[in-house]
Design a protein around this motif. Structure first.
Motif, PDB file in Angstrom:
ATOM      1  N   ALA A 171      -2.465  -8.793  -3.972  1.00  0.00           N
ATOM      2  CA  ALA A 171      -1.294  -8.943  -3.092  1.00  0.00           C
ATOM      3  C   ALA A 171      -1.187  -7.833  -2.041  1.00  0.00           C
ATOM      4  CB  ALA A 171      -0.014  -8.991  -3.921  1.00  0.00           C
ATOM      5  N   MET A 172      -1.834  -6.679  -2.275  1.00  0.00           N
ATOM      6  CA  MET A 172      -1.731  -5.560  -1.327  1.00  0.00           C
ATOM      7  C   MET A 172      -2.683  -5.822  -0.164  1.00  0.00           C
ATOM      8  SD  MET A 172      -1.624  -2.345  -4.022  1.00  0.00           S
ATOM      9  CE  MET A 172      -1.171  -1.049  -2.837  1.00  0.00           C
ATOM     10  N   LYS A 173      -2.121  -6.062   0.995  1.00  0.00           N
ATOM     11  CA  LYS A 173      -2.938  -6.428   2.148  1.00  0.00           C
ATOM     12  C   LYS A 173      -3.309  -5.234   3.009  1.00  0.00           C
ATOM     13  CE  LYS A 173      -3.229 -10.671   1.023  1.00  0.00           C
ATOM     14  NZ  LYS A 173      -4.458 -11.088   0.354  1.00  0.00           N
ATOM     15  N   GLY A 174      -2.708  -4.097   2.748  1.00  0.00           N
ATOM     16  CA  GLY A 174      -3.041  -2.900   3.500  1.00  0.00           C
ATOM     17  C   GLY A 174      -2.021  -1.832   3.170  1.00  0.00           C
ATOM     18  N   PHE A 175      -2.383  -0.588   3.390  1.00  0.00           N
ATOM     19  CA  PHE A 175      -1.360   0.445   3.290  1.00  0.00           C
ATOM     20  C   PHE A 175      -1.760   1.644   4.124  1.00  0.00           C
ATOM     21  CE2 PHE A 175      -4.179   2.142   0.106  1.00  0.00           C
ATOM     22  CZ  PHE A 175      -3.954   3.508   0.114  1.00  0.00           C
ATOM     23  N   GLU A 176      -0.781   2.449   4.409  1.00  0.00           N
ATOM     24  CA  GLU A 176      -1.019   3.707   5.102  1.00  0.00           C
ATOM     25  C   GLU A 176      -0.131   4.753   4.445  1.00  0.00           C
ATOM     26  OE1 GLU A 176       0.071   2.448   9.100  1.00  0.00           O
ATOM     27  OE2 GLU A 176       2.059   3.340   8.853  1.00  0.00           O
ATOM     28  N   TRP A 177      -0.496   6.001   4.635  1.00  0.00           N
ATOM     29  CA  TRP A 177       0.310   7.062   4.052  1.00  0.00           C
ATOM     30  C   TRP A 177       0.210   8.296   4.940  1.00  0.00           C
ATOM     31  CZ3 TRP A 177      -1.463  11.854   2.361  1.00  0.00           C
ATOM     32  CH2 TRP A 177      -2.859  12.002   2.368  1.00  0.00           C
ATOM     33  N   GLY A 178       1.092   9.230   4.707  1.00  0.00           N
ATOM     34  CA  GLY A 178       1.053  10.474   5.459  1.00  0.00           C
ATOM     35  C   GLY A 178       2.082  11.443   4.910  1.00  0.00           C
ATOM     36  N   THR A 179       2.011  12.658   5.407  1.00  0.00           N
ATOM     37  CA  THR A 179       2.963  13.688   4.974  1.00  0.00           C
ATOM     38  C   THR A 179       3.951  13.970   6.098  1.00  0.00           C
ATOM     39  OG1 THR A 179       1.432  15.406   5.711  1.00  0.00           O
ATOM     40  CG2 THR A 179       1.305  14.768   3.410  1.00  0.00           C
ATOM     41  N   ASP A 180       5.139  14.384   5.711  1.00  0.00           N
ATOM     42  CA  ASP A 180       6.225  14.564   6.674  1.00  0.00           C
ATOM     43  C   ASP A 180       5.909  15.632   7.729  1.00  0.00           C
ATOM     44  OD1 ASP A 180       8.776  14.304   7.830  1.00  0.00           O
ATOM     45  OD2 ASP A 180       9.503  16.023   6.685  1.00  0.00           O
ATOM     46  N   ILE A 232       6.975 -12.244   0.449  1.00  0.00           N
ATOM     47  CA  ILE A 232       7.778 -11.727  -0.657  1.00  0.00           C
ATOM     48  C   ILE A 232       7.136 -12.053  -2.004  1.00  0.00           C
ATOM     49  CG2 ILE A 232       9.352 -13.689  -1.044  1.00  0.00           C
ATOM     50  CD1 ILE A 232      10.660 -10.142  -0.524  1.00  0.00           C
ATOM     51  N   ASP A 233       6.387 -13.152  -2.067  1.00  0.00           N
ATOM     52  CA  ASP A 233       5.685 -13.486  -3.313  1.00  0.00           C
ATOM     53  C   ASP A 233       4.653 -12.405  -3.651  1.00  0.00           C
ATOM     54  OD1 ASP A 233       7.152 -15.813  -3.387  1.00  0.00           O
ATOM     55  OD2 ASP A 233       5.548 -17.079  -2.601  1.00  0.00           O
ATOM     56  N   GLY A 234       4.015 -11.867  -2.605  1.00  0.00           N
ATOM     57  CA  GLY A 234       3.041 -10.795  -2.811  1.00  0.00           C
ATOM     58  C   GLY A 234       3.715  -9.554  -3.374  1.00  0.00           C
ATOM     59  N   ARG A 235       4.869  -9.213  -2.810  1.00  0.00           N
ATOM     60  CA  ARG A 235       5.630  -8.053  -3.327  1.00  0.00           C
ATOM     61  C   ARG A 235       6.031  -8.312  -4.782  1.00  0.00           C
ATOM     62  NH1 ARG A 235      11.049  -6.685  -2.656  1.00  0.00           N
ATOM     63  NH2 ARG A 235      11.346  -8.724  -3.653  1.00  0.00           N
ATOM     64  N   ASN A 236       6.441  -9.527  -5.049  1.00  0.00           N
ATOM     65  CA  ASN A 236       6.886  -9.871  -6.407  1.00  0.00           C
ATOM     66  C   ASN A 236       5.738  -9.882  -7.415  1.00  0.00           C
ATOM     67  OD1 ASN A 236       9.430 -10.101  -5.361  1.00  0.00           O
ATOM     68  ND2 ASN A 236       9.417 -12.342  -5.253  1.00  0.00           N
ATOM     69  N   ALA A 237       4.520 -10.155  -6.935  1.00  0.00           N
ATOM     70  CA  ALA A 237       3.350 -10.129  -7.814  1.00  0.00           C
ATOM     71  C   ALA A 237       2.902  -8.690  -8.082  1.00  0.00           C
ATOM     72  CB  ALA A 237       2.210 -10.929  -7.188  1.00  0.00           C
TER      73      ALA A 237
END
Lengths: 108, 108
Positions: free
Chosen positions: B39-48, B69-74
């Motif tokens: 369900a995770m189609k991509g992500f990014e991250w970083g520091t403040d 929303i189904d992906g989030r729910n899965a």
């Protein structure tokens, strides 16, 4: 590292007395800013649909993208932004701001 | 409206005793999740890197995109996510989660 994009997350909890129309006015005001502030390269917003109960009362989210840290630095003191902040602050119960250089992971 | 994308923002303040290496391990653990959770189609991250003093102590940001929303729910009850959360919680001082359907405004 001025060539790295910056994302600017703003989370808002509006004051209880704010009506939907008043909240819409605040959102529309923000939508008008990129037309006046060159540094704003895009933004998106939405309302909280989380179900984990960890949103700390924040209900609205705005994410603005700047081309680099110089853009963010130009935005903050920009007269159009400052005027907007002055109108926004009396409407909010609380507000959280976190900026980050996105390290992106694009998946298939 | 299951066809609308969902973004899942997680803000973290790690416990003071967490070393840089331990924080890196937590981040690498999250980076490994999309390989195991469809369900995770991509992500990014970083520091403040904000300068307004409104980050409420949060120092790290993760933004995951789901197709709907189904992906989030899965994702939430997925065993790989649950196992990750169990490892994460003892490392964090506080954690904020807000999900939203991005209403995007793309500028020139």
């Amino acid at each position: 590292m001025p060539s790295r994009a910056v994302k600017h997350i703003v989370l808002i909890k509006f004051k209880d007395h704010m009506t939907d129309d008043q909240i819409k006015e605040v959102i529309d005001g923000y939508r008008a800013l990129p037309g006046r502030i060159e540094a704003m390269k895009g933004f998106e917003w939405g309302t909280d649909v989380s179900v984990e109960g960890l949103s700390e009362g924040y209900t609205h989210c705005f994410v603005t993208t700047f081309e680099n840290i110089d853009g963010r630095n130009a935005y903050l003191p920009h007269p159009a932004h400052q005027a907007y902040v002055e109108k926004l602050l009396p409407c909010v119960d609380k507000l959280l701001v976190l900026d980050y250089h996105p390290q992106e992971v694009i998946l298939d």
